[in-house]
Write a protein that holds these residues in place. Structure first.
Motif, PDB file in Angstrom:
ATOM      1  N   ARG A 148       0.875  -1.353   0.009  1.00  0.00           N
ATOM      2  CA  ARG A 148       0.169  -0.076  -0.057  1.00  0.00           C
ATOM      3  C   ARG A 148       0.714   1.041   0.060  1.00  0.00           C
ATOM      4  O   ARG A 148       2.058   1.458   0.570  1.00  0.00           O
ATOM      5  N   GLN A 172      -3.497   3.688  -2.694  1.00  0.00           N
ATOM      6  CA  GLN A 172      -3.560   2.718  -3.322  1.00  0.00           C
ATOM      7  C   GLN A 172      -2.963   1.346  -2.614  1.00  0.00           C
ATOM      8  O   GLN A 172      -1.996   1.354  -1.992  1.00  0.00           O
ATOM      9  N   LEU A 186      -6.089  -3.757  -8.161  1.00  0.00           N
ATOM     10  CA  LEU A 186      -5.567  -2.020  -7.515  1.00  0.00           C
ATOM     11  C   LEU A 186      -6.780  -1.366  -6.803  1.00  0.00           C
ATOM     12  O   LEU A 186      -7.424  -0.910  -7.780  1.00  0.00           O
ATOM     13  N   ALA A 188      -7.951   1.779  -5.413  1.00  0.00           N
ATOM     14  CA  ALA A 188      -7.411   3.327  -5.404  1.00  0.00           C
ATOM     15  C   ALA A 188      -8.198   4.224  -4.884  1.00  0.00           C
ATOM     16  O   ALA A 188      -9.669   4.324  -5.507  1.00  0.00           O
ATOM     17  N   SER A 190      -9.278   8.300  -3.628  1.00  0.00           N
ATOM     18  CA  SER A 190      -8.723   9.592  -3.850  1.00  0.00           C
ATOM     19  C   SER A 190      -9.655  10.502  -3.427  1.00  0.00           C
ATOM     20  O   SER A 190     -10.971  10.435  -3.720  1.00  0.00           O
TER      21      SER A 190
END
Length: 215
Positions: A148, A172, A186, A188, A190
């Motif tokens: 991570r 991530q 993955l 992710a 944000s």
């Protein structure tokens, strides 16, 4: 921002993950995503008319998130856009993508968490307000260890010829895919709301911890 504990399970081919009930999932395919986003925003504003002044902000944010997710090979994309009683909407997103890579010799890149973390760069902030990144490993219940990164990062704007970036809260997590050499899922998360970085790290960690590979 404690409402993220109210969860909805999303299942796709190969995985499932829980996201907050208030988050929106939308179609990221170029041929249909605009209509999908307009429909979702319209439905959202019908239920919460006090959000109407932020309609253009929501649509712009969702369009960009969908486009970026499609370019990255996302299998799932969900976003939040809430006011929480304030004037400025709080926005964030989580995507799940299947990614992989190869060495210059064509061999699959290792997906072992320790090997992945060895390839990820830590970035220290030299002064207050600088971007930064930490690298670690986490244990996903029922899945196992994963590499991570998390921090405040300057993310390149996709397709921008001037090389501009957007500063964002970014986490991530690279989860090895069983039976697929060189492949990782993955996850992710944000957000551009930098003042709430710690809260978003908690939210993204909580969502990622629900990730499971489907039988």
């Amino acid at each position: 921002m404690a409402r993220y504990m109210e969860a909805l399970t999303v299942e796709r081919g190969g995985f499932r993950i829980k996201v907050p009930e208030s988050w929106w999932e939308f179609d990221v395919r170029p041929e249909s995503r605009d209509d999908s986003i307009h429909h979702m925003v319209t439905e959202r504003l019908r239920a919460h008319p006090e959000l109407a002044p932020h309609r253009d902000t929501y649509i712009s944010f969702l369009r960009k998130a969908a486009a970026d997710a499609w370019k990255s090979g996302a299998l799932y994309c969900g976003c939040m856009a809430e006011t929480f009683g304030g004037d400025t909407p709080i926005t964030g997103s989580v995507t799940v993508s299947l990614v992989g890579g190869r060495t210059s010799k064509g061999d699959p890149l290792p997906t072992d968490p320790e090997a992945v973390t060895a390839q990820l760069a830590v970035k220290e902030a030299k002064r207050e307000g600088d971007s930064w990144r930490k690298v670690t490993t986490v244990d996903i219940p029922g899945v196992g260890p994963a590499a991570r990164t998390y921090g405040i990062e300057d993310v390149p704007v996709p397709g921008d010829e001037l090389g501009r970036t957007i500063r964002a809260v970014l986490m991530q997590t690279f989860i090895p895919v069983p039976g697929q050499e060189g492949k990782v899922a993955l996850v992710a998360g944000s957000s551009q709301v930098l003042d709430l970085a710690d809260s978003f790290f908690d939210i993204f960690d909580a969502i990622t911890s629900t990730f499971r590979f489907a039988d």
